[in-house]
Design a protein around this motif. Structure first.
Motif, short mmCIF file in Angstrom:
data_model
loop_
_atom_site.label_atom_id
_atom_site.label_comp_id
_atom_site.label_asym_id
_atom_site.label_seq_id
_atom_site.Cartn_x
_atom_site.Cartn_y
_atom_site.Cartn_z
N ILE A 68 0.99 -1.16 -0.14
CA ILE A 68 0.10 -0.11 -0.05
C ILE A 68 1.00 1.29 -0.01
O ILE A 68 0.69 2.39 -0.78
N LEU A 69 1.90 1.37 0.81
CA LEU A 69 2.77 2.43 0.78
C LEU A 69 3.50 2.60 -0.59
O LEU A 69 3.61 3.76 -0.96
N ILE A 70 3.88 1.66 -1.26
CA ILE A 70 4.38 1.69 -2.73
C ILE A 70 3.42 2.29 -3.67
O ILE A 70 3.87 3.29 -4.37
N ILE A 71 2.13 1.75 -3.50
CA ILE A 71 1.34 2.36 -4.33
C ILE A 71 0.85 3.59 -4.19
O ILE A 71 0.80 4.52 -5.10
N LYS A 80 -0.84 15.64 -8.10
CA LYS A 80 -0.79 16.27 -7.07
C LYS A 80 -1.76 15.93 -5.87
O LYS A 80 -2.85 15.47 -6.19
N GLY A 81 -1.18 15.76 -4.46
CA GLY A 81 -2.17 15.40 -3.52
C GLY A 81 -1.51 14.08 -2.87
O GLY A 81 -0.54 13.71 -3.04
N GLY A 82 -2.47 13.86 -1.55
CA GLY A 82 -1.67 12.88 -0.76
C GLY A 82 -2.05 11.53 -1.57
O GLY A 82 -2.62 11.31 -2.54
N MET A 83 -1.64 10.30 -0.55
CA MET A 83 -1.98 8.87 -1.00
C MET A 83 -3.38 8.54 -0.76
O MET A 83 -3.76 7.71 -1.50
N PHE A 84 -3.74 8.98 0.39
CA PHE A 84 -5.16 8.73 1.00
C PHE A 84 -6.18 9.70 0.61
O PHE A 84 -6.05 10.77 0.46
N ILE A 99 -14.06 7.40 6.10
CA ILE A 99 -13.53 6.29 5.46
C ILE A 99 -12.10 6.63 4.63
O ILE A 99 -11.97 7.45 4.25
N PHE A 100 -11.33 5.53 4.62
CA PHE A 100 -10.16 5.55 3.99
C PHE A 100 -10.15 4.85 2.67
O PHE A 100 -10.39 3.59 2.52
N LYS A 101 -9.41 5.55 1.86
CA LYS A 101 -9.37 4.92 0.52
C LYS A 101 -7.96 5.34 -0.03
O LYS A 101 -7.76 6.30 0.27
N LEU A 102 -7.49 4.69 -1.02
CA LEU A 102 -6.23 5.15 -1.90
C LEU A 102 -6.92 6.09 -2.81
O LEU A 102 -8.04 5.85 -3.56
#
Length: 249
Positions: A68-71, A80-84, A99-102
């Motif tokens: 998940i960190l690599i993705i 631009k923006g964060g991973m979540f 709710i959390f999503k990639l």
């Protein structure tokens, strides 16, 4: 007035202003006058289900944290923006949670258009986002929501507050249990974004047809809940990952 475990009754002055929810349609009806009613699910069903959620969400986080960190890094390099991506949803007894999503859309996508995703042609979806959505990889961070008790692996899919406010008395029953990453409605409407993308009026299609059917399917699941049913639905979900047409009659 509050519901069990402190959930809000959306007919009181406790609800946020409607304008808070970006993209709200002025054609939507006013807030429902529904009074919360819930289905009593036996503890003999809820306890094994919760233990299953805790064990397998913890294992999933341990195994998938690095991927998940690599993705996530790829997502941030792609746009631009964060991973979540975090969004307010409504869970058991009307309690709101994040709710959390990639992230699969451009930054601040919620402020552009509405809260429905209109197929892979939606201009807000990033290059990598389309692939993540197709394989449901963007849902993996919800293992966090499961571990902390906001969600379950299987259950009715959690809605954003503006759609929950449209629930009838009967539809409120869908909030009797923790929402899930997958369930009957998620399987049947695995092509939901494509359906909405092809509609002349996506908002009306969702509010008038899809939302009520999802509530019916959620209530049906709650009335027949069991750990065995959850396992069956999980396996069925994996088999539907590549479906492009929903298995509706």
């Amino acid at each position: 007035m509050t519901t069990p475990e402190g959930g809000l009754n959306y007919n009181t002055g406790d609800e946020p202003e409607r304008a808070e929810y970006a993209g709200a349609s002025s054609s939507l009806p006013e807030y429902s006058a529904a009074q919360p009613t819930y289905i009593n699910v036996p503890r003999s069903v809820l306890i094994p289900k919760r233990l299953f959620d805790i064990v397998f969400s913890a294992l999933g986080i341990a195994v998938l944290a690095l991927p998940i960190l690599i993705i996530g890094i790829i997502i941030m390099l792609d746009s631009k923006g964060g991973m979540f991506f975090r969004q307010k949803r409504v869970g058991r007894y009307g309690r709101e949670f994040l709710i959390f999503k990639l992230r699969t859309m451009r930054k601040d996508a919620d402020s552009i258009g509405n809260q429905l995703t209109l197929g892979n042609s939606d201009a807000r979806i990033t290059k990598i986002g389309g692939a993540l959505r197709k394989l449901k990889i963007d849902e993996l961070p919800q293992l966090i929501n499961i571990l902390i008790g906001d969600m379950s692996f299987v259950g009715p899919r959690p809605e954003v507050p503006r759609y929950v406010k449209l629930y009838t008395d009967e539809q409120w029953q869908v909030l009797s249990v923790r929402p899930g990453i997958t369930g009957n409605a998620s399987i049947i409407y695995c092509d939901e974004s494509e359906l909405l993308g092809a509609a002349d009026d996506p908002e009306s299609l969702y509010v008038d047809e899809i939302l009520p059917k999802k509530a019916i399917l959620g209530i049906e699941y709650i009335r027949n809940m069991s750990l065995l049913l959850d396992i069956k639905l999980l396996f069925k979900t994996f088999s539907c990952l590549f479906c492009r047409k929903a298995p509706r009659s």
